[in-house]
Each structure stands twice: as structure tokens, then as C-alpha cells.
Design an enzyme around this catalytic site. Structure first.
Site, PDB file in Angstrom:
ATOM      1  N   GLY A   1       0.833  -1.196   0.000  1.00  0.00           N
ATOM      2  CA  GLY A   1       0.000   0.000   0.000  1.00  0.00           C
ATOM      3  C   GLY A   1       0.868   1.247   0.000  1.00  0.00           C
ATOM      4  N   GLU A   2       0.371   2.314   0.607  1.00  0.00           N
ATOM      5  CA  GLU A   2       1.062   3.598   0.727  1.00  0.00           C
ATOM      6  C   GLU A   2       1.157   4.367  -0.583  1.00  0.00           C
ATOM      7  OE1 GLU A   2       4.945   3.282   2.441  1.00  0.00           O
ATOM      8  OE2 GLU A   2       4.253   2.246   4.248  1.00  0.00           O
TER       9      GLU A   2
END
Length: 359
Positions: A317-318
Site C-alpha cells: 500500500g502507501e
């Protein structure tokens, strides 16, 4: 004053004439037709985006990371402490997280945005768009009100449009929030019509013996809140989260400027599904970066009609995948703008669509 409905109505259509011109240009470059595969199709897609004025190019690049906590964490659907959201957000301000390192490598700026972190005070260095200290627990209540969802969408759209005015031509989306794969799975299940068991995965290393509980939580959330799959705002408000709303806002904002936005992983697919329900016109502006390793990824992507460029078994993610794929966008622009043309050479490839120049 702009309203969400007004902004959704400003999303321009892709320019088919510009795409046709781009296809003819690419077919005439110093190579067999089609030999650069999906890079060629990507160049044509970019040429059709009005914000790029018919010429694929990349100006400034930005990854917008939406950070928020989730009330559903209380249901035991994640093994990481809730405090990790705030800790990792602080680490992002230091440039030490995965997305920050990959974005720096790609020459992109990371905008870390607090849309709902559960801390008493705002975290220094973050862009503050906080709606509340975490969303509601979707297993027992809606994630937020419709008014909260619409206001956050509008705020993020306006922020994205302001970045575009300041020269950003390529956006990436990312998120940070413990337990956020649970609302993402609820969104995917709702909009695709697939059973939660088909889309719920382990997220950030959830032990497999806890997966049944996570599936049950998603099923309960959908049964209780009854989200309307035809209404993207309703779905986000009922079973989503502030980070998911924020990512949808980036997609809508970039598309309203006629500019591309790189998706990240499973969370971004869920946000894209909701955003496309609000405005199907945004779909041609969405570029899938990588295939998330999360269980429901293929289901979500199939519903969106998108095929990622990379398969790296990533599920961080991120916005890490979006940052990693930015050089692919630049490569498509480079071949379009910098390759020589067959007409200016002595090479003739009559009717040839498969042979290599060196064969």
C-alpha cells in the site's frame, strides 16, 4: 462555490481524434508496428487526455497518501496496533517509508494527508484534512455520514486541482490505515456483487485462523448498512473509510483536469470502483500500476476492466506501486516524443506487424 455535483460534471471526455493521431504517429515510428506492445497503447491513451494537450508528457509528479484510522479495527481484523497509522505517518514526513523511497527514486513528491488519524492533536508535517479521529465501526454503524463523505471528496478534489494548476501532470494514489483492507473488501464485495469470502484477504499478514472472523465482519457490515452499489458516495459512507474517500477524490480531481492518475493496490481498486460509480467518465484516466497480492484484486480489476503493468507480489500500500510505475509512464512518453520515424529512414516494412527490425 463549487459543489461535488458541479465538479463531477466538469470531467472531460477523452479526445478520440487526438488518440487517432497518436496511433498514426506511433505506427510510423522506427520499429515494427505494435512491437513496443502496451507502451504504445499507453502513449495513445495519454494523448487522448485533454490535460496533456494531445502530446504525452510528464511534468511534475505527485503521490497523494491518504492516512486514516478505522473503527472496524476493534473487531480484531488486523494484527498491527492502531497506533501504527500515526507512527508510519510521522515516518512519511521523514521520507523513510516505502512509498517515500520509491517516489524519490521516481522524482515524485509525496503529499501525506491526514483525513482521519486517531490522535489527540494533528501530526506536524502532515496536510490536515482530518474529518474525525477514525471512521465508524462498519460492523455496527456507518463509516461516516454522507455529508462527511461529500465534503471530504470535494476538499480532496479541490486540493488535487490546485496541484494540477501548479504543474503536476501525473498523480499517484496511496493510503495508510490499520484495518483498512476490511472496508476495502466491503466496497469491492458491494459493487461487484461477489461474496465477501471471495474478496477478503489477509491484508497486513493477518493469521489465516483469523480470516473467518474478517470475512464475517465484512458480511455483517454489508448486511447492517445496506450500501447501494449504484451510488459510490453511499457505498463509501456506509462501509468505506476516510482514506478510501480521499483516494476517490484524487481520482476525480485528476480526471476533472484531464490528467492521468496511477492506481496503487487493492485499496485503490476499491476507491476506483466507488469513484467510477460517481462518474464513469473517469475510467480512461485511471492507469493500473501493479497487481496487488490481496485476494480480491483480480475481481476488482476485472470489474474495472483494467490490467496492471507490473506483477511484483506487492501488498504494502502507501502508493508504493504507483510510485514504482511512474517510470513506465515516462517511458511511453519518451518513445512517443523521441523515437525516429520510418518515413525519414530507408526502412520499409510493407504490411509488417510482427517482424523485428533485426530479423
Amino acid at each position: 462555490m463549487q459543489t461535488l455535483a458541479n465538479l463531477l460534471n466538469t470531467i472531460p471526455a477523452i479526445d478520440p481524434a487526438a488518440m487517432s493521431r497518436a496511433q498514426r504517429h506511433i505506427d510510423g515510428l522506427l520499429k515494427p508496428v505494435g512491437s513496443l506492445g502496451r507502451l504504445e497503447a499507453l502513449g495513445v491513451q495519454l494523448a487522448g487526455m485533454p490535460g496533456l494537450n494531445g502530446i504525452p508528457h510528464v511534468g511534475k509528479k505527485a503521490v497523494l497518501v491518504m492516512c486514516a484510522d478505522h473503527g472496524v479495527w476493534e473487531e480484531g481484523v488486523a494484527i498491527s496496533p492502531k497506533e501504527v497509522t500515526a507512527i508510519q505517518a510521522e515516518n512519511m514526513t521523514r521520507g523513510t517509508t516505502g512509498v517515500c523511497v520509491l517516489a524519490a527514486q521516481a522524482g515524485a513528491n509525496v503529499h501525506v494527508i491526514d483525513v482521519g488519524i486517531d490522535t489527540a492533536e494533528p501530526i506536524p508535517g502532515l496536510i490536515n484534512m482530518r474529518v474525525a479521529r477514525g471512521s465508524g465501526n462498519i460492523a455496527s454503524a456507518p463509516a461516516m455520514s454522507r455529508r462527511q463523505a461529500e465534503k471530504l471528496l470535494l476538499d480532496v478534489i479541490c486540493y488535487t486541482r490546485e496541484l494540477a494548476k501548479n504543474g503536476v501532470t501525473l498523480f499517484g494514489v496511496g493510503e495508510l490505515g490499520m484495518a483498512n483492507t476490511t472496508p476495502a473488501a466491503a466496497i469491492v464485495s458491494t459493487i461487484t456483487g461477489r461474496d465477501p469470502e471471495e474478496v477478503v484477504g489477509i491484508g497486513a499478514n493477518l493469521p489465516t485462523d483469523k480470516l473467518a472472523n474478517k470475512i464475517d465482519v465484512v458480511r455483517r457490515a454489508i448486511t447492517l448498512n445496506q450500501p447501494n452499489p449504484q451510488d459510490g458516495v453511499n457505498v463509501l459512507a456506509k462501509v468505506g473509510g476516510f482514506d478510501l474517500v480521499g483516494m476517490a477524490g484524487v481520482m476525480l480531481g485528476a480526471a476533472s483536469c484531464g490528467l492521468p492518475v496511477l492506481l496503487d493496490g487493492f485499496l485503490s481498486y476499491a476507491a476506483a470502483l466507488a469513484a467510477c460509480q460517481m462518474s464513469p467518465a473517469i475510467k480512461p484516466y485511471l492507469i493500473p500500476s501493479h497487481l496487488s497480492a490481496e485476494k480480491g484484486a483480480r475481481i476488482a480489476l476485472s470489474h474495472l476492466g483494467l490490467e496492471p503493468f507490473l506483477n511484483m507480489d506487492m501488498r504494502l500500500g502507501e502508493g508504493s506501486g504507483a510510485a514504482l510505475a511512474m517510470p513506465i509512464i515516462e517511458a511511453a512518453c519518451a518513445i512517443y516524443n523521441n523515437m525516429g520515424e520510418l518515413a525519414a529512414s530507408k526502412i520499409v516494412l510493407p504490411g509488417n506487424t510482427t517482424s523485428d527490425l533485426n530479423s
